[in-house]
Design an enzyme around this catalytic site. Structure first.
Site, PDB file in Angstrom:
ATOM      1  CG  MET A  45      -5.090   3.638   1.679  1.00 36.92           C
ATOM      2  SD  MET A  45      -5.633   3.926   3.363  1.00 36.92           S
ATOM      3  CE  MET A  45      -6.089   2.265   3.833  1.00 36.92           C
ATOM      4  N   GLY A 110      -6.014   9.639   9.553  1.00 37.18           N
ATOM      5  CA  GLY A 110      -5.045   8.576   9.349  1.00 37.18           C
ATOM      6  C   GLY A 110      -5.595   7.511   8.416  1.00 37.18           C
ATOM      7  CB  CYS A 111      -3.899   4.919   6.419  1.00 35.85           C
ATOM      8  SG  CYS A 111      -2.967   3.905   7.583  1.00 35.85           S
ATOM      9  N   GLY A 112      -6.171   4.416   8.932  1.00 39.00           N
ATOM     10  CA  GLY A 112      -6.992   3.356   9.499  1.00 39.00           C
ATOM     11  C   GLY A 112      -8.484   3.605   9.357  1.00 39.00           C
ATOM     12  CB  CYS A 114      -9.851   6.555   4.794  1.00 40.60           C
ATOM     13  SG  CYS A 114      -8.265   5.736   4.903  1.00 40.60           S
TER      14      CYS A 114
END
Length: 274
Positions: A45, A110-112, A114
């Site tokens: 992140m 993606g980081c949204g 996880c």
């Protein structure tokens, strides 16, 4: 090697009609922070390089990796030339559960969202918080985001970070955390509360950001029944909050707010004339 500061001074040229002067601006730093469990990275992140122990614990709780902070046997925050690692070692049963979860992951994420590999898992079942949460007076909600302002030193310096605070009835905001990412700020707050033994069910989360579905998910996982935000919710966030029994009060600024779900926790002080 030490951690970088969360705010750094940067020279700039300030232009206005008829003048140009050299100035120094304080800017928020953001660095890649890897959440590492038993030597394997779960997520990376972009975050402010402060309160990272709180971040690691909060992320672990809201992602369901652990149910209690004590299930993290050891936690170390280590700087690297390319970023920062929050290295964690879990109790054996939690480590085994995470390993099984990883085996079913299809690939990088993606980081949204996880550690999520399917559409069904995005809409995972949440704890229902309908019985949780105190009753707040309307005045407490009106002043909640204003009260959070005094807990935002990084924002005062950089004007580029979000904050999440915890409001207790009769006491106001008693704890807050800041980060360049709104999700990270809430995870940091949840981690700090868990490490200090503060139950989220006794108060309300206060956000400087919009309310998206993942913020509602974190609220539910932490055990809070009330979410107050300065900005708007998304439609999906409200559907999720309604099903999870969470009160959402948004647009909380300039002396007013809107209640969208489970309004019994913020009873009206005047007759409804809408």
């Amino acid at each position: 090697m030490s951690l970088p500061p969360p705010v750094i001074a940067v020279p700039a040229g300030h232009h206005r009609p008829g003048s140009h002067v050299a100035v120094t601006r304080e800017l928020a730093e953001e660095v890649p922070v890897a959440l590492v469990y038993g030597g394997s990275t779960q997520a990376v992140m972009m975050a402010s390089p402060c309160d990272l122990e709180d971040f690691a614990v909060g992320f672990s709780l809201t992602e369901g990796i652990v149910a209690r902070p004590e299930q993290i046997r050891r936690l170390e925050v280590l700087p690297h030339p390319s970023g920062i690692e929050a290295q964690m070692w879990l109790e054996e049963d939690r480590a085994e559960a995470l390993a099984a979860r990883r085996r079913f992951m299809a690939g990088p994420v993606g980081c949204g969202l996880c550690g999520i590999d399917s559409l069904d898992e995005v809409l995972r079942a949440l704890p229902n918080r309908a019985p949780a949460g105190p009753v707040l007076e309307a005045g407490q909600v009106i002043h909640a985001t204003e009260a959070l302002r005094v807990w935002q030193p990084l924002h005062d310096r950089s004007r580029a970070v979000h904050a999440a605070g915890f409001l207790l009835p009769g006491r106001g905001v008693v704890l807050a955390r800041e980060d360049v990412g709104r999700h990270n700020a809430l995870d940091k707050l949840i981690g700090a509360m868990a490490r200090q033994g503060i139950a989220a069910s006794g108060g309300a989360f206060v956000l400087t950001s919009r309310v998206s579905m993942d913020m509602v998910q974190k609220c539910a996982m932490a055990g809070a029944g009330i979410l107050i935000a300065v900005s708007a919710p998304t439609a999906h966030a409200l559907r999720l909050a309604d099903s999870a029994g969470i009160t959402v009060a948004a647009f909380a600024r300039q002396g007013s707010f809107d209640v969208f779900t489970h309004s019994h926790r913020i009873p009206s002080e005047v007759p409804d004339v809408a």
